[in-house]
Design a protein around this motif. Structure first.
Motif, short mmCIF file in Angstrom:
data_model
loop_
_atom_site.label_atom_id
_atom_site.label_comp_id
_atom_site.label_asym_id
_atom_site.label_seq_id
_atom_site.Cartn_x
_atom_site.Cartn_y
_atom_site.Cartn_z
N GLU A 119 -35.42 78.37 -13.66
CA GLU A 119 -36.69 78.46 -12.95
C GLU A 119 -36.57 78.03 -11.48
O GLU A 119 -37.19 78.63 -10.60
CB GLU A 119 -37.75 77.60 -13.65
CG GLU A 119 -38.25 78.16 -14.97
CD GLU A 119 -37.33 77.84 -16.14
OE1 GLU A 119 -37.63 78.26 -17.28
OE2 GLU A 119 -36.30 77.16 -15.92
N SER A 120 -35.78 76.99 -11.23
CA SER A 120 -35.66 76.49 -9.87
C SER A 120 -35.00 77.52 -8.95
O SER A 120 -35.45 77.74 -7.83
CB SER A 120 -34.85 75.19 -9.87
OG SER A 120 -34.74 74.67 -8.56
N ALA A 121 -33.92 78.14 -9.43
CA ALA A 121 -33.22 79.14 -8.62
C ALA A 121 -34.09 80.37 -8.38
O ALA A 121 -34.14 80.92 -7.27
CB ALA A 121 -31.91 79.56 -9.29
N ALA A 122 -34.81 80.81 -9.41
CA ALA A 122 -35.70 81.97 -9.25
C ALA A 122 -36.83 81.64 -8.28
O ALA A 122 -37.20 82.46 -7.43
CB ALA A 122 -36.27 82.38 -10.61
N TYR A 144 -39.01 73.37 -8.96
CA TYR A 144 -38.58 71.96 -8.95
C TYR A 144 -39.39 71.15 -9.96
O TYR A 144 -38.83 70.34 -10.72
CB TYR A 144 -38.75 71.38 -7.55
CG TYR A 144 -38.53 69.89 -7.47
CD1 TYR A 144 -37.25 69.36 -7.51
CD2 TYR A 144 -39.62 69.01 -7.37
CE1 TYR A 144 -37.04 67.99 -7.44
CE2 TYR A 144 -39.43 67.64 -7.30
CZ TYR A 144 -38.13 67.14 -7.34
OH TYR A 144 -37.93 65.78 -7.28
N ALA A 145 -40.71 71.37 -10.00
CA ALA A 145 -41.57 70.65 -10.94
C ALA A 145 -41.16 70.95 -12.38
O ALA A 145 -41.10 70.05 -13.22
CB ALA A 145 -43.03 71.02 -10.71
N PHE A 146 -40.86 72.23 -12.64
CA PHE A 146 -40.49 72.62 -14.01
C PHE A 146 -39.17 71.98 -14.41
O PHE A 146 -39.02 71.48 -15.53
CB PHE A 146 -40.40 74.14 -14.10
CG PHE A 146 -40.26 74.65 -15.51
CD1 PHE A 146 -41.38 74.88 -16.30
CD2 PHE A 146 -39.01 74.87 -16.06
CE1 PHE A 146 -41.25 75.34 -17.60
CE2 PHE A 146 -38.86 75.33 -17.36
CZ PHE A 146 -39.99 75.56 -18.13
N ASP A 147 -38.19 71.99 -13.51
CA ASP A 147 -36.90 71.37 -13.80
C ASP A 147 -37.05 69.86 -13.99
O ASP A 147 -36.30 69.24 -14.75
CB ASP A 147 -35.91 71.66 -12.68
CG ASP A 147 -35.40 73.09 -12.70
OD1 ASP A 147 -35.70 73.80 -13.69
OD2 ASP A 147 -34.74 73.51 -11.74
N LEU A 148 -38.01 69.28 -13.28
CA LEU A 148 -38.21 67.84 -13.35
C LEU A 148 -38.81 67.40 -14.68
O LEU A 148 -38.43 66.36 -15.23
CB LEU A 148 -39.13 67.41 -12.20
CG LEU A 148 -39.19 65.92 -11.84
CD1 LEU A 148 -37.82 65.44 -11.37
CD2 LEU A 148 -40.23 65.69 -10.76
N GLY A 149 -39.74 68.19 -15.21
CA GLY A 149 -40.38 67.75 -16.45
C GLY A 149 -41.14 68.82 -17.20
O GLY A 149 -42.07 68.51 -17.95
N GLY A 150 -40.78 70.09 -16.99
CA GLY A 150 -41.39 71.18 -17.73
C GLY A 150 -42.83 71.43 -17.32
O GLY A 150 -43.27 71.08 -16.21
N TYR A 151 -43.59 72.03 -18.24
CA TYR A 151 -44.96 72.41 -17.93
C TYR A 151 -45.87 71.21 -17.69
O TYR A 151 -46.86 71.30 -16.95
CB TYR A 151 -45.53 73.27 -19.06
CG TYR A 151 -44.91 74.64 -19.14
CD1 TYR A 151 -45.07 75.55 -18.11
CD2 TYR A 151 -44.14 75.01 -20.24
CE1 TYR A 151 -44.49 76.81 -18.17
CE2 TYR A 151 -43.55 76.27 -20.32
CZ TYR A 151 -43.74 77.16 -19.27
OH TYR A 151 -43.16 78.40 -19.34
#
Length: 397
Positions: free
Chosen positions: A44-47, A349-356
């Motif tokens: 998700e972060s790269a996209a 970044y938010a998703f990689d940090l802790g998902g939804y």
């Protein structure tokens, strides 16, 4: 419904530049986001970063041509920009790696940004730019409905290449209308615009509050928008065709936002409408990130576009009241692009940090910042309307 003055070259030509080339990619961001992940096997972060590079390039290109747009040959510049956008879309289709796709997206973004700037400049030169932009937005909404129905099917057959092929075809089909753009602005209108002192107005606290409100609003909205299709397929379990149909309804119900606003405006004040819109749209997008229920997700996606355009109309009305010469409203377009550019990388970044769950916190923070900025702008304008000096300069050069 679309007839008469809507289908003349003074509307269709700038629409083709603004929406057909400039904003069309933004209308299908969720599908590009998910397709990039599937095509290149990235997270998700790269996209999200790729989309941020794409939109940031659009924003930079749009701002870069702004100083010369008054004297530049707009028709020629838009034509070249459209060809660049087409070439960039074809480059994405041919990309074999993530890095190649980033380069092609950035190249396409240059074309989209320049076309957007040219189209906006043409409309700004009209005698009644507000009426023209309302018509262009309406046709743009119809384009969104078309794209949200076509792109999922194209992705089902050809993945990311399908989405970019649809964009390229749209650009090509609109080339005849782009050739109808005026080459140069009307000299009288150009002198009038150059005489206005814009920078002094835009640096005032009320202006900055309105621009911050719009920027935070689009950060919040786009953070969820890029994930919307991914949530529907991976979390809710919807098929691409069903999701495409749902987003088609989503686009259609966007027309209800301004209609409801016109009705509610008879009973509620400007500030109440704005606050209700910010809170309602914020709650809806927060629910999109947190729900795992098929019926709930379907219902809130349908309501989302209505709340979005209701609130955005309130914001643009506030910008128009704050400066009757339209300078703040024009600058709000850059705030839209800036917020949209930042959001995908921030969401990834938010998703990689802790998902939804973490994404939901980021959304809530953006809603709060939007609300604070809006409340300050309303406070300052009320002081000005009462004859106090807080924002009285908004009506002067």
């Amino acid at each position: 419904m679309i007839k008469g003055n809507y289908l003349n070259k003074s509307i269709l030509a700038p629409f083709s530049a603004i929406y057909g080339v400039g904003l069309a990619p933004l209308l299908i961001l969720p599908f590009i986001f998910t397709s990039v992940m599937g095509e290149f096997g990235v997270g998700e972060s790269a996209a999200g970063s790729l989309i941020t590079y794409y939109i940031a390039t659009m924003c930079i290109a749009s701002l870069a041509v702004a100083p010369i747009i008054g004297k530049a040959p707009r028709r020629t510049l838009t034509l070249v920009a459209t060809l660049i956008a087409i070439a960039g879309s074809l480059g994405v289709m041919a990309a074999d790696s993530y890095d190649q796709a980033v380069a092609a997206f950035v190249f396409a973004g240059i074309g989209s940004g320049i076309a957007l700037s040219c189209g906006n400049a043409v409309v700004a030169g009209y005698k009644k730019p507000d009426e023209s932009i309302h018509k262009i937005v309406l046709i743009g909404t119809i384009l969104m409905v078309v794209l949200l129905n076509l792109v999922p099917s194209a992705i089902g057959y050809w993945s990311l290449a399908g989405a970019m092929a649809v964009l390229a075809v749209v650009h090509v089909l609109l080339l005849p209308f782009i050739l109808m753009l005026p080459q140069h602005p009307d000299p009288a209108r150009q002198q009038e615009n150059e005489a206005r002192s814009t920078l002094s107005v835009l640096l005032k606290p009320v202006s900055l509050a309105i621009l911050a409100m719009v920027g935070f609003y689009f950060i919040r909205d786009t953070m969820v928008w890029v994930f919307a299709e991914h949530i529907g397929t991976s979390r809710i379990g919807m098929s691409p065709d069903s999701l495409g149909f749902l987003f088609g309804i989503h686009g259609t119900t966007s027309l209800l936002g301004p209609v409801i606003l016109l009705w509610a405006g008879k009973y509620l004040g400007r500030g109440t409408l704005l606050v209700l819109g910010i809170v309602a749209s914020g709650v809806i997008t927060h629910m999109v990130t947190q729900t795992d229920s098929y019926p709930v997700y379907t219902a809130i996606v349908v309501l989302w576009s209505t709340a979005h355009f209701f609130t955005y109309s309130c914001m643009m009305a506030l910008a128009s009241v704050a400066d009757t010469k339209g300078r703040i409203a024009a600058a709000a377009g850059s705030a839209v692009m800036a917020g949209t550019a930042v959001a995908p990388a921030l969401a990834g970044y938010a998703f990689d940090l802790g998902g939804y769950g973490t994404l939901g916190y980021f959304v809530a923070a953006a809603v709060l910042l939007t609300l604070v900025s809006g409340l300050y702008a309303l406070y300052a304008l009320r002081r000005a309307e009462a004859g106090q000096p807080a924002a009285a300069m908004m009506q002067a050069d």
